[in-house]
Scaffold this active site. Structure first.
Site, PDB file in Angstrom:
ATOM      1  N   ARG A   1      44.784  44.716  41.829  1.00 11.43           N
ATOM      2  CA  ARG A   1      43.436  44.773  42.648  1.00 11.43           C
ATOM      3  C   ARG A   1      42.417  45.303  41.482  1.00 11.43           C
ATOM      4  O   ARG A   1      42.450  46.239  40.972  1.00 11.43           O
ATOM      5  CB  ARG A   1      43.473  45.403  43.565  1.00 11.43           C
ATOM      6  CG  ARG A   1      44.399  44.622  44.983  1.00 11.43           C
ATOM      7  CD  ARG A   1      44.378  45.337  46.109  1.00 11.43           C
ATOM      8  NE  ARG A   1      45.150  44.549  47.031  1.00 11.43           N
ATOM      9  CZ  ARG A   1      45.914  45.039  48.028  1.00 11.43           C
ATOM     10  NH1 ARG A   1      46.063  46.316  48.068  1.00 11.43           N
ATOM     11  NH2 ARG A   1      46.523  44.005  48.815  1.00 11.43           N
TER      12      ARG A   1
ATOM     13  N   SER B   1      44.687  45.464  51.159  1.00 12.39           N
ATOM     14  CA  SER B   1      45.892  46.303  51.784  1.00 12.39           C
ATOM     15  C   SER B   1      45.994  46.429  53.280  1.00 12.39           C
ATOM     16  O   SER B   1      45.458  45.784  54.106  1.00 12.39           O
ATOM     17  CB  SER B   1      45.418  47.953  51.284  1.00 12.39           C
ATOM     18  OG  SER B   1      44.815  48.501  52.529  1.00 12.39           O
TER      19      SER B   1
ATOM     20  N   ARG C   1      46.613  49.106  55.008  1.00 15.19           N
ATOM     21  CA  ARG C   1      46.326  50.288  55.674  1.00 15.19           C
ATOM     22  C   ARG C   1      45.688  50.192  57.010  1.00 15.19           C
ATOM     23  O   ARG C   1      44.554  49.573  57.275  1.00 15.19           O
ATOM     24  CB  ARG C   1      45.264  51.239  54.804  1.00 15.19           C
ATOM     25  CG  ARG C   1      44.060  50.590  54.697  1.00 15.19           C
ATOM     26  CD  ARG C   1      43.197  51.385  53.535  1.00 15.19           C
ATOM     27  NE  ARG C   1      43.814  50.920  52.137  1.00 15.19           N
ATOM     28  CZ  ARG C   1      42.917  51.072  50.960  1.00 15.19           C
ATOM     29  NH1 ARG C   1      41.821  51.197  51.106  1.00 15.19           N
ATOM     30  NH2 ARG C   1      43.529  50.609  49.892  1.00 15.19           N
TER      31      ARG C   1
ATOM     32  N   ASP D   1      52.706  48.570  53.609  1.00 13.65           N
ATOM     33  CA  ASP D   1      52.139  48.229  52.059  1.00 13.65           C
ATOM     34  C   ASP D   1      52.029  46.856  51.928  1.00 13.65           C
ATOM     35  O   ASP D   1      52.814  46.112  52.127  1.00 13.65           O
ATOM     36  CB  ASP D   1      52.743  49.066  51.048  1.00 13.65           C
ATOM     37  CG  ASP D   1      51.984  49.210  50.036  1.00 13.65           C
ATOM     38  OD1 ASP D   1      51.202  50.099  49.792  1.00 13.65           O
ATOM     39  OD2 ASP D   1      51.877  48.052  49.249  1.00 13.65           O
TER      40      ASP D   1
ATOM     41  N   ASP E   1      54.885  57.748  46.834  1.00 10.30           N
ATOM     42  CA  ASP E   1      54.596  57.448  45.619  1.00 10.30           C
ATOM     43  C   ASP E   1      53.011  57.319  45.444  1.00 10.30           C
ATOM     44  O   ASP E   1      52.418  56.973  44.366  1.00 10.30           O
ATOM     45  CB  ASP E   1      54.893  56.020  45.364  1.00 10.30           C
ATOM     46  CG  ASP E   1      54.621  55.000  46.782  1.00 10.30           C
ATOM     47  OD1 ASP E   1      53.960  55.378  47.629  1.00 10.30           O
ATOM     48  OD2 ASP E   1      55.194  53.883  46.585  1.00 10.30           O
ATOM     49  N   HIS E   2      52.134  57.419  46.639  1.00 11.11           N
ATOM     50  CA  HIS E   2      50.552  57.335  46.219  1.00 11.11           C
ATOM     51  C   HIS E   2      49.796  58.554  46.349  1.00 11.11           C
ATOM     52  O   HIS E   2      49.339  58.707  45.240  1.00 11.11           O
ATOM     53  CB  HIS E   2      50.203  56.716  47.702  1.00 11.11           C
ATOM     54  CG  HIS E   2      50.282  55.100  47.763  1.00 11.11           C
ATOM     55  ND1 HIS E   2      51.542  54.619  47.812  1.00 11.11           N
ATOM     56  CD2 HIS E   2      49.534  54.059  47.766  1.00 11.11           C
ATOM     57  CE1 HIS E   2      51.304  53.107  47.972  1.00 11.11           C
ATOM     58  NE2 HIS E   2      50.179  53.012  47.872  1.00 11.11           N
TER      59      HIS E   2
HETATM   60  C1  MIC Z   1      46.938  49.240  47.868  1.00  4.41           C
HETATM   61  O1  MIC Z   1      47.297  49.124  47.081  1.00  4.41           O
HETATM   62  O2  MIC Z   1      45.621  49.117  48.278  1.00  4.41           O
HETATM   63  C2  MIC Z   1      47.747  50.386  48.954  1.00  4.41           C
HETATM   64  C3  MIC Z   1      46.910  51.636  48.775  1.00  4.41           C
HETATM   65  O3  MIC Z   1      48.960  50.276  48.293  1.00  4.41           O
HETATM   66  C4  MIC Z   1      47.659  49.602  50.482  1.00  4.41           C
HETATM   67  C5  MIC Z   1      48.132  50.815  51.385  1.00  4.41           C
HETATM   68  C6  MIC Z   1      47.306  51.930  51.456  1.00  4.41           C
HETATM   69  O4  MIC Z   1      46.323  51.538  51.792  1.00  4.41           O
HETATM   70  O5  MIC Z   1      47.812  53.003  51.687  1.00  4.41           O
HETATM   71  C7  MIC Z   1      48.497  48.395  50.621  1.00  4.41           C
HETATM   72  O6  MIC Z   1      48.321  47.597  49.567  1.00  4.41           O
HETATM   73  O7  MIC Z   1      48.625  48.026  51.586  1.00  4.41           O
HETATM   74 FE1  SF4 Z   2      50.800  51.605  44.771  1.00  6.24          FE
HETATM   75 FE2  SF4 Z   2      49.311  49.761  46.125  1.00  6.24          FE
HETATM   76 FE3  SF4 Z   2      48.961  49.997  43.555  1.00  6.24          FE
HETATM   77 FE4  SF4 Z   2      51.456  48.989  44.329  1.00  6.24          FE
HETATM   78  S1  SF4 Z   2      49.268  48.107  44.854  1.00  6.24           S
HETATM   79  S2  SF4 Z   2      50.754  50.558  42.767  1.00  6.24           S
HETATM   80  S3  SF4 Z   2      51.419  49.731  46.255  1.00  6.24           S
HETATM   81  S4  SF4 Z   2      48.463  51.426  44.935  1.00  6.24           S
END
Ligand code: MIC
Ligand code: SF4
Length: 644
Positions: free
Chosen positions: A379, A535, A537, A119, A64-65
């Site tokens: 965010r 996140s 990550r 995630d 999905d990313h």
């Molecule tokens: C995000 O919203 O920052 C992400 C991208 O979903 C991350 C995961 C990632 O960095 O791949 C998260 O929320 O953990």
């Molecule tokens: Fe995707 Fe992270 Fe954004 Fe949710 S917050 S939509 S998991 S990138």
């Protein structure tokens, strides 16, 4: 003494430790999820551990990313995920099926069960009364192998909801109100549990908006009870048999409480660059906006989309505004098409995107220079949109839609009558984009496809006897993992290529950092409070490891990032006296005497600044398990040792 719902679910899954706030507990994990941007590492690690078939009740790999395919990298990673999932007993949710948290809520979440996901927004499942935790990929790999997941026994913050929302005030406004009151640090070490008569007025997707953004409070997770509203949602999903009623005991004792009268809430907005920088929309109304994005795992349900479509119906998006809409899942997308609401969105001028994270993670749709972007996301960290000087405001879908027409930030409650929306009693169910894994007998025949973008994972090192290293970077409070390891369309394709990724490490704070770290052969990073928020990550630990970072000294750490540092053998240390932060400067040579000994058994280590002579006591707040991981040079080494 009565128990809260979180305590009951923890008790039912406890495999080690004592349910005493602040002590480490191990939990049995029923389900796992991964997404593609963190999933490649998670499965590479799962393969390295060497378990053949996952041992969970259910594991799902989502894509999905990384869905913009501007080169071969993302498509190669998708092929790796599809085949590695088939090989090891994991269901595969194909690109186009939707955002992991939305799809998991719709198709797999079960009240009372535990879920970890690579995630940070995995707590979205709390909207169903399921206990979901965001975790690093390695922790998910271990859980897929049947291992426990370790957290600190949380305190419980009870949020009592009374009254009901006024028309055109949304669930987003509830969680923004919680963020306004508690801040991005307010949930650290806690589960946020919602109760009270207001709960019954909220649908499951509305509850999920709230539990989703518990991640922005720094909370371990958030939870709603499972009640008749939950039953109706599961019935609409054709899964009523998954329903079970769950609630706290009537005499449950919360460690802290706050109360929110839903009837008194007005539309809110989180201003740049933090989700807790909350003001009323009324106080900002009239501000010109350039871009509006509706979607993300926070606000992309059928209810959200229908509300937006009803507000946009027959209108046109203001000429200077660009509006993107990403439905959360194929289920939502197809239902929007079937009922005609999609036509209303397109006709009003919305740029409808595929059902994926998209603009939320800077995968396209970056704003113009200095642009003002309203987003229904979770965010608004600096630079996350892909435009460094953009100003991102987080708002409800109602506020976003009203503002899209007006072209300026608009309080939707001033629009007059709320449009009527009707949710279908039965949702459109077709799991054809979820591929089942091969049977255990056929699994060995599945060929796992690995593109050239997949590079080896760096391996942690055991701590030095005495550590002498330069202070290679000093940063302030609330540093996010988006600062440490930025994402976005240009960088995300390298999530399985750590050497390439390292060229971008900390560049939001200091463009010269990667070069400097390499030249110095690594060193120590110093941070303020809530270091590593945001996140899950693990790249925010893996990449600094690759660049030679041995330890991070901070005033305090965010939960998931701290666990990730330990998992990769980078030692997180905290100032005993936060004021000592001021005594350290970039470029100083730091010495930690008897470092390995301290990691093995000490609770304090003295940091000697050879450049200015300062002596600073640092705390090592580790459990026995964490010390063993650090002494082994990381969890992968330790898990392999245990298995062989
Ligand atoms: C995000 O919203 O920052 C992400 C991208 O979903 C991350 C995961 C990632 O960095 O791949 C998260 O929320 O953990
Ligand atoms: Fe995707 Fe992270 Fe954004 Fe949710 S917050 S939509 S998991 S990138």
């Amino acid at each position: 003494m009565g128990m809260t719902l979180a305590q009951k679910i923890i008790r039912a899954h406890l495999v080690s430790g004592e349910m005493k706030v602040g002590s480490e507990i191990g939990l049995r994990i029923d389900q796992t999820l991964t997404q593609d941007a963190t999933g490649t590492m998670a499965y590479l690690q799962f393969e390295a551990i060497g378990t053949e078939q996952v041992k969970t009740e259910l594991s799902v790999a989502y894509v999905d990313h990384n869905t913009l395919q501007a080169g071969f990298e993302n498509a190669d990673d998708h092929a790796y995920l599809r085949t590695v999932a088939a090989r090891h007993g994991v269901r595969f949710s194909r690109p186009g099926n939707g955002i992991c948290h939305q799809v998991h809520l719709e198709r797999f979440g079960v009240p009372g069960k535990t879920l970890i996901g690579s995630d940070s927004h995995t707590p979205t499942a709390g909207g169903l009364g399921m206990m979901g935790f965001g975790a690093g990929g390695l922790d998910v790999a271990v859980a897929m192998g049947g291992g426990a997941y370790y957290i600190t026994m949380p305190r419980i913050i009870g949020v009592e909801l009374t009254g009901h929302l006024r028309p055109l005030v949304g669930a987003k406004d509830i969680i923004l109100e919680v963020l306004r009151r508690l801040s991005v640090k307010g949930g650290v070490g806690a589960v946020v549990e919602y109760y009270g008569e207001g709960v019954g007025t909220l649908s499951v997707p509305q509850r999920a908006t709230i539990t989703n953004m518990g991640a922005e409070l720094g909370a371990t997770t958030s939870l709603f009870p499972s009640d008749e509203v939950t039953r109706a949602f599961l019935a609409a999903e054709g899964r009523e048999e998954d329903f079970r009623p769950l609630s706290p005991d009537p005499d449950a004792v919360y460690d802290e409480t706050l109360s929110i009268d839903l009837s008194a809430l007005s539309p809110l907005a989180a201003c740049p660059h933090s989700p807790d920088n909350v003001k009323t929309v009324e106080s900002l109304a009239g501000m010109r906006v350039d871009q509006i994005c509706i979607g993300s795992c926070t606000n992309s349900s059928m209810q959200d989309m229908l509300t937006v479509a009803a507000i946009l119906k027959g209108k046109t998006v203001a000429p200077h505004v660009s509006l993107s809409i990403s439905p959360g899942s194929k289920q939502v997308y197809t239902m929007l098409a079937a009922c005609g609401a999609l036509t209303d969105l397109i006709d009003a001028g919305a740029r409808v995107l595929e059902c994926a994270c998209g603009p939320c993670i800077g995968m396209g749709f970056s704003p113009n220079s200095g642009g003002i972007s309203l987003r229904t996301f979770n965010r608004n960290f600096e630079g996350r949109s892909g435009t460094r000087d953009a100003q991102v405001y987080l708002v409800s879908p109602e506020t976003a839609a009203a503002s899209a027409i007006a072209g300026v930030l608009t309080d939707p409650t001033t629009l007059g009558e709320a449009p009527k929306i009707t949710l279908p009693a039965h949702f459109f169910i077709n799991d054809n984009l979820i591929t089942m894994p091969a049977s255990p007998e056929d699994a060995p025949k599945v060929e796992v496809l690995r593109g050239p973008n997949i590079k080896p994972i760096p391996v942690g090192k055991v701590p030095a006897e005495t550590l002498v290293a330069p202070l290679i970077l000093k940063v302030g409070d609330n540093i996010t993992t988006d600062h440490i390891m930025p994402a976005g369309a240009k960088i995300l394709p390298y999530r399985s290529n750590v050497p390439k990724l390292s060229e971008f490490c900390f560049t939001v704070c200091d463009p010269d950092f990667p070069e400097r770290a390499k030249k110095a052969g690594g060193g120590i990073v110093v941070g303020g409070s809530n270091y590593g928020q945001g996140s899950s990550r693990e790249h925010a630990a893996l990449v600094p490891l690759y660049l030679g970072v041995k330890a991070v000294v901070a005033k305090s750490f965010a939960r998931i990032h701290c666990a990730n540092l330990v998992n990769f053998g980078i030692v997180p240390l905290t100032f005993r006296d936060p004021a000592d932060y001021e005594k350290l400067s970039e470029g100083d040579t730091l010495e930690l005497k008897d470092f390995r000994q301290a990691v093995a058994a000490g609770d304090t280590v003295m940091l000697f600044d050879r450049t200015n002579g300062a002596e600073i006591p640092l705390t090592l707040a580790f459990t026995k398990r964490q010390r063993e991981i650090l002494l082994a040079g990381g969890l992968l080494n330790r898990t392999r040792e245990e298995n062989h």
